[in-house]
Design a protein around this motif. Structure first.
Motif, short mmCIF file in Angstrom:
data_model
loop_
_atom_site.label_atom_id
_atom_site.label_comp_id
_atom_site.label_asym_id
_atom_site.label_seq_id
_atom_site.Cartn_x
_atom_site.Cartn_y
_atom_site.Cartn_z
N SER A 109 -18.28 8.21 -55.86
CA SER A 109 -16.98 8.22 -56.51
C SER A 109 -16.40 9.63 -56.52
CB SER A 109 -17.13 7.71 -57.94
OG SER A 109 -16.02 8.08 -58.71
N SER A 110 -15.08 9.71 -56.35
CA SER A 110 -14.44 11.02 -56.38
C SER A 110 -14.15 11.48 -57.80
CB SER A 110 -13.13 10.98 -55.58
OG SER A 110 -12.16 10.23 -56.29
N VAL A 111 -14.32 10.57 -58.77
CA VAL A 111 -13.95 10.90 -60.15
C VAL A 111 -15.12 11.61 -60.83
CG1 VAL A 111 -13.13 9.95 -62.32
CG2 VAL A 111 -12.48 8.86 -60.17
N SER A 168 -7.58 15.94 -60.64
CA SER A 168 -7.71 14.60 -60.07
C SER A 168 -6.78 14.46 -58.87
CB SER A 168 -7.34 13.55 -61.11
OG SER A 168 -7.08 12.32 -60.48
N PHE A 224 -5.29 11.99 -58.01
CA PHE A 224 -4.18 11.13 -58.42
C PHE A 224 -3.08 11.89 -59.15
CE2 PHE A 224 -7.52 7.99 -57.82
CZ PHE A 224 -6.83 7.02 -57.12
N LYS A 231 -6.62 3.34 -53.10
CA LYS A 231 -7.98 3.07 -53.60
C LYS A 231 -9.00 4.02 -52.98
CE LYS A 231 -8.30 -1.53 -53.03
NZ LYS A 231 -6.93 -2.06 -52.95
N LEU A 252 -10.48 7.00 -54.82
CA LEU A 252 -11.55 6.84 -55.81
C LEU A 252 -12.92 7.14 -55.19
CD1 LEU A 252 -10.34 3.52 -57.45
CD2 LEU A 252 -10.42 5.76 -58.57
N SER A 253 -12.99 7.16 -53.87
CA SER A 253 -14.27 7.32 -53.19
C SER A 253 -14.46 8.75 -52.71
CB SER A 253 -14.32 6.36 -52.00
OG SER A 253 -15.33 6.76 -51.11
N ARG A 258 -0.77 5.57 -58.57
CA ARG A 258 -1.46 5.08 -59.77
C ARG A 258 -0.96 3.69 -60.14
NH1 ARG A 258 -0.18 8.69 -64.05
NH2 ARG A 258 -1.88 7.87 -65.31
N LEU A 268 -2.52 1.15 -57.90
CA LEU A 268 -3.90 0.93 -58.29
C LEU A 268 -4.01 0.02 -59.51
CD1 LEU A 268 -6.11 2.42 -56.73
CD2 LEU A 268 -6.52 3.72 -58.79
N SER A 302 -5.83 -3.73 -59.20
CA SER A 302 -7.22 -3.79 -59.69
C SER A 302 -7.35 -4.67 -60.92
CB SER A 302 -7.72 -2.38 -60.00
OG SER A 302 -6.99 -1.83 -61.07
#
Lengths: 352, 352
Positions: free
Chosen positions: A151-153, B121, B123, B147, B150-151, B345, B348, B352
């Motif tokens: 995960s990038s978070v 972040s 984002f 998405k 997030l990875s 955002r 997402l 999700s």
């Protein structure tokens, strides 16, 4: 009565420190069905990098680790400095048979090299230079769930208080950058850390000056030492900072310590810092830089991390212990990280 | 017949270039139920940063973007340079009401600042300095699935050939760093890019020298221009490199071009590069650095990106167009990124 001058400090070798880890690694390898595979990527014509690549190979061969040297760009005799290095990293990232990747820096300079350090998959980053590991280090987050590396978070929860050095269920130890880790392990071995103190606070009571504040050596080292309880002066060419997790005088007296180090500008000079320091670590990449022996506290411990000698020839007139080089310990940390990363990937394969 | 000297080149202002984007942003904002919120984090006492923060606020106020300035460390008059900046970033990352984060650099120097850029972040990274965006830029990956942010794993597929500037289904445009993007948009506006050429190749035929190779301006700019078809000389204090996606002479003649730029060391001198260059972009942070007017190709286009003047006072004796500052375009790119990130955002949240 003897009229001799007082005895000189002890000159230490890195070998006995490295050997403890070498034995651990040997034991782990003999219990493993397949040797791990480390890829070294050499993309410049720099002699020290070539030398270090040969040194890595020799150490791997001796221990039974598979080492593959991948040359690209100027290292092949054709092509420019660093040409093809990013492609070689991506290829090794995607090759499932590769357990670890080591890139011989410097290549392009600190900025572009920092970019390359993020291209290396955190699952294969034996040098511990990926942002995720640095973030954990700076935040004193000692354990991680290997899945979190996907995960990038960044983790948002405060770090669990480290009461012992065994990872809680479902977690493993976070990877630490090799050189700072080798320095910490050396300081543990030579008695600067005290095992009677609780885990995570074993450098409490020690004042340590770290000369260099790069993201590869000096800053992570200062953070590690302060997270372990030391009072650290971080010195670079522009400024001196104090890293500590303990409240400063008049500040927050109710709290015993912060969960991680905090950083304040220091008003002390280098000379004043050295006069207070039980330990001095210098990592200045310059042959002309020397720590003045006359400024050292009598009986202190000195560690030279630079490829050049940062201490004067008479350093042992003041230092009780002098460790002039730690390269052999660093390579053991790299191989230790290699085994740990292979374990990360195996955990991930069995749990997904 | 006139005996006058030949006419001077045209002095350009950034305002008309910025105004096109200002109008677009205004239209997008008026169609939006709630203004986006941008947090500026000022942690130093540096006058240019304070000035830039005030400039951001003024521009946001004029357009109806909510701007909150968060001061910490030396910016508060108490505390050290950069003290508390990482904590302020993490707080803004975790605050769902915040759409974008802008940190006023430089703070600690390039290495530690690079670390901080990864703490923001992706984002909320209006400046486009996160590794994920740089990776996409260098690999000419123009669109992304939000998405994927997030990875931690970089995309491994080769970039889709960019045949038009509309993102394929399920993807959005990747964020680009503000300053390089502002330069590209300025070059589009003033006719260096040619819209008769296919999207993704509109700088074909142009030779461009970029003086500076930092990770914030020069290297991403050279990559963007080469990915758009230009032949680029990237110049820094140590070396000159050539960025191009076209095969070099004698090299790979069957392929029209590489899917992304490749980099080779150049044997040319700066003087030789300038003699060939249709466009010269200089971003050297030094008042004493000057591009020699006598080395410029007659009729070239010159763009100054530095806060200092990198061109001599007589630059328009040679340059056909001279753009001395692009700050107003840069801030529009930042606000454009802000709107785009809010869209990421929202995508997402709805998927999700």
């Amino acid at each position: 009565m003897s009229t001799d001058a007082s005895p000189k400090g002890v000159l230490l070798k890195a070998d006995p420190i490295a050997n403890v880890f070498r034995d651990e690694i040997k034991a782990a390898l003999s219990a493993s069905p397949k040797p791990p595979k480390l890829v070294g990527i050499l993309s410049t014509s720099a002699a020290p990098s070539k030398f270090y690549a040969e040194f890595t190979k020799k150490q791997c061969d001796a221990l039974g680790v598979e080492f593959v040297l991948r040359k690209t760009g100027a290292a092949t005799g054709e092509g420019g400095e660093g040409e093809g290095v990013e492609e070689a990293i991506i290829e090794a990232n995607e090759d499932d048979s590769v357990d670890g990747i080591m890139v011989y820096y410097p290549i392009f300079g600190v900025q572009q090299d920092h970019y390359l350090q993020q291209v290396v998959s955190p699952f294969k980053d034996v040098e511990g230079l990926h942002f995720k590991f640095h973030y954990n280090l700076y935040h004193n987050i000692r354990f991680l769930d290997p899945k979190s590396l996907l995960s990038s978070v960044p983790p948002t929860a405060p770090p669990a208080p480290a009461v012992e050095d065994q990872p809680p269920e479902g977690t493993v130890k976070s990877i630490l950058p090799c050189t700072p880790l080798a320095i910490v392990k050396s300081l543990e071995d030579i008695g600067v850390y005290n095992k009677l103190l609780p885990y995570g606070d074993r450098a409490y009571g020690k004042t340590i000056t770290v000369i260099n504040r790069s993201e590869v050596v000096g800053r992570p080292l200062a953070a590690l030492l302060a997270n372990d309880g030391a009072r650290v002066f971080s010195v670079d060419i522009d400024s001196i900072q104090e890293y500590t997790k303990r409240p400063r005088e008049g500040n927050d007296p109710a709290r015993r310590y912060h969960p991680r180090h905090v950083v304040h500008p220091s008003t002390l000079t280098l000379q004043e810092c050295l006069a207070l320091s039980d330990v001095v670590v210098s990592a200045v990449p310059s042959a002309s830089y020397k720590v003045k022996t006359e400024w050292l506290k009598d009986g202190c411990v000195c560690v030279n991390v630079s490829a050049d000698k940062n201490f004067e020839a008479d350093v042992r007139e003041k230092a009780s212990l002098y460790l002039p080089t730690i390269g052999k310990v660093t390579i053991m940390m790299l191989l230790r990280n290699l085994l740990r990363l292979r374990q990360y990937r195996e955990t991930l394969k069995t749990t997904s």
